[in-house]
Write an enzyme that holds these catalytic residues in place. Structure first.
Site, PDB file in Angstrom:
ATOM      1  N   GLU A   1     -14.588   3.783  10.045  1.00  0.00           N
ATOM      2  CA  GLU A   1     -15.064   4.698  11.005  1.00  0.00           C
ATOM      3  C   GLU A   1     -14.732   5.759  10.533  1.00  0.00           C
ATOM      4  OE1 GLU A   1     -13.157   5.058  14.788  1.00  0.00           O
ATOM      5  OE2 GLU A   1     -13.580   2.526  14.922  1.00  0.00           O
TER       6      GLU A   1
ATOM      7  N   HIS B   1      -0.392   0.465   5.751  1.00  0.00           N
ATOM      8  CA  HIS B   1      -1.730   1.301   6.776  1.00  0.00           C
ATOM      9  C   HIS B   1      -0.118   2.361   6.861  1.00  0.00           C
ATOM     10  CE1 HIS B   1      -4.307  -2.171   8.413  1.00  0.00           C
ATOM     11  NE2 HIS B   1      -4.183  -1.865   7.185  1.00  0.00           N
TER      12      HIS B   1
ATOM     13  N   GLN C   1       1.132  -0.975   0.011  1.00  0.00           N
ATOM     14  CA  GLN C   1      -0.094  -0.295   0.427  1.00  0.00           C
ATOM     15  C   GLN C   1       0.566   1.363   0.397  1.00  0.00           C
ATOM     16  OE1 GLN C   1      -2.445  -0.648   3.575  1.00  0.00           O
ATOM     17  NE2 GLN C   1      -3.533  -1.944   3.162  1.00  0.00           N
TER      18      GLN C   1
END
Lengths: 153, 374
Positions: B241, B148, B83
């Site tokens: 979220e 991440h 990523q």
């Protein structure tokens, strides 16, 4: 043949249970360390959820990976047993440990070092999971031996 | 120079999606730039000139809708793996005066080549070159994973810079401790120095640049005109979220979460805990929220004050109708383009979507007029 298949499936469940148990325990220990309210019911619920969840509800099927890993490892062990005079329990225990070693150590190398089994992120965790594979292999070897190693028969 | 495919533009205009939504403005979509390699963010230098950060490591200039074939020179080498890669491109609030742009990216450590970190640099844009590049932030400790990073950056009204720093996947528990940058929001001055009003300056053992903690992989960040900081973050399997972030607060990851691990394991059986903040909205199953925009433009008056979140799974944009700090409703828009990595607002008020992947596109959403009620 039926007995061998049953023994293999049970050995997969043993390894899978070890994976789930180790994951649950490592998570619970950390949660407890930061004073989250860990109760007996939380522990029981998490153990059961992890066993079911990691077997059937994950984004990737760990039980299939364990199944395939043990199948390959036990097949190799079976072939080796034709040429080696090593006890079956030991041989299959080594095979089971090797299968879990491949899953928890080698698999992350294909995923940018991501440990997809959270419990395998530490060295101790990896060792526990490899031990789980060895226990599964030991059980399988014992079943093939009818309770006795080759050299004991 | 890659010229726009006029036939494709015409076709996309002809087949553009035209929706009526109550009394709201109609819109049309058109593909305006193709051939981008994993576009991650877009910055609008002016109505004519845009900058696009490609995760593969190139910063590209678009002038009047034409992609410059030569990447901007002087961009530091990035780690393009997993990523990781070049992520954010952001203009300094006084860009017209100082020509400063800020980049965030995954960078390999200069000494330990198997390890990497989130890096933020700034440099001056001169033509098609970045000069006087200096590093103003590097996350600690180093990580072995390429996942991440967070990597979204935004300027606050006081001129300080907020940086989202992800938990590195393997290091999630460290999001709950203040001696590292995993799972944190970082606040620094525009030169990398530490503001003297950060919340953990006097906390023993805490890194002074930390602004909030307990985050997972925050990739959407918006600062409203009243100073409200909206942040969205990827959950694991479920539990994405939308948070309103305040300094010094703990957002719970991974002690509380509405998601479970990709393996199917429980990460935490808890969704609430005293001293840990609740999201104002969460998604189960996941939508993989990436970029986020608070619409302020005039082209779509009905959308002013609403949040738009680009989502990677299954690939669409979520329009959240807001009443102040509360989400009133959610609409799903533009699901026909696949994974949407970024959403931005052009100077004319049109929306710009960036699709994810090696054949990335920029898609412009413009108004076509009003529909009557009913």
């Amino acid at each position: 043949m039926f007995k061998t298949i049953a023994a293999f499936l049970i050995s997969v469940l043993i390894a899978m249970s070890c994976v789930a148990l180790q994951t649950s325990v490592s998570n619970l220990l950390w949660l407890d360390s930061i004073n989250m309210p860990i109760t007996l019911s939380v522990i029981a619920s998490m153990l059961a959820s992890d066993l079911v969840g990691m077997s059937a509800a994950g984004a990737y099927p760990i039980i299939v990976v364990v199944f395939a890993g043990l199948l390959i490892a036990f097949t190799v062990a079976y072939l080796l047993s034709k040429f080696m005079n090593t006890g079956r329990r030991l041989l299959y225990a080594l095979a089971g440990g090797t299968a879990l070693f491949a899953i928890v150590v080698l698999m992350p190398l294909a995923f940018y070092n991501l440990d997809l089994i959270a419990g395998a992120r530490t060295l101790l965790g990896k060792l526990c999971l490899i031990l789980g594979g060895a226990i599964a292999g030991y059980y399988f070897g014992a079943q093939l031996s009818g309770g006795y190693d080759n050299e004991e028969a | 120079m890659k010229k726009p495919n006029r036939a494709a533009l015409l076709a996309s205009l002809l087949f553009c999606c035209l929706f009526a939504h109550g009394s709201e403005t109609n819109y049309q979509t058109e593909i305006i730039v193709e051939g981008l390699d994993n576009p991650w963010s877009v910055a609008f230098v002016s109505e004519r000139e845009w900058l696009v950060a490609e995760r593969s490591g190139s910063l590209r200039l678009i002038t009047d809708g034409v992609l410059n074939s030569e990447p901007v020179a002087g961009v530091p080498e990035v780690l393009f793996a997993g990523q990781g890669g070049l992520a954010e491109v952001l203009l300094h609030p006084k860009f017209l005066e100082n020509k400063l742009i800020y980049l965030s990216f995954a960078g390999t450590d200069s000494e330990q080549k198997k390890l990497n970190r989130l890096v933020v640099v700034r440099g001056q844009l001169e033509g098609n070159s970045l000069v006087s590049v200096e590093t103003i932030f590097g996350s600690e400790p180093l990580r072995k994973t390429a996942a991440h990073y967070g990597a979204r950056i935004r300027f606050m009204a006081d001129g300080t810079l907020l940086i989202t720093s992800g938990d590195g996947f393997n290091y999630r528990e460290q999001a709950q401790t203040l001696d590292n940058h995993f799972g944190k929001m970082i606040r620094i001055n525009d030169d990398g120095s530490i503001p003297n009003d950060n919340p953990f300056l006097s906390t023993p053992g805490a890194l002074p640049e930390i602004w909030s903690y307990g985050h997972r992989n925050p990739q959407g960040l918006v600062i409203a005109s009243d100073g409200t900081v909206f942040e969205n973050e990827h959950g694991p399997m479920g539990g994405d979220e939308l948070n309103i972030v305040e300094p010094g607060k703990n957002y719970g990851w991974p002690a509380i979460t509405y998601g479970v691990d990709y393996s199917g394991a429980i990460i935490s059986p808890f969704t609430e805990q005293a001293g840990m903040e609740q999201p104002i909205k969460y998604w189960v199953p996941s939508i993989a929220p990436s970029g986020m925009l608070l619409y302020r433009g005039d082209m779509f008056p009905e959308w002013q004050g609403d949040l738009f979140i680009s989502a990677l799974v299954p690939g669409d944009v979520r329009r959240l109708h807001m009443d102040g700090q509360s989400v009133i409703s959610e609409d799903i828009l533009w699901s026909e383009f696949g994974r949407i990595r970024h959403i931005g607002e052009a100077p004319d008020g049109s929306l710009i979507l960036a699709t994810d992947g090696s054949d990335g596109k920029l898609i412009r959403v413009t108004a076509t007029g009003k529909l009557s009620e009913g």
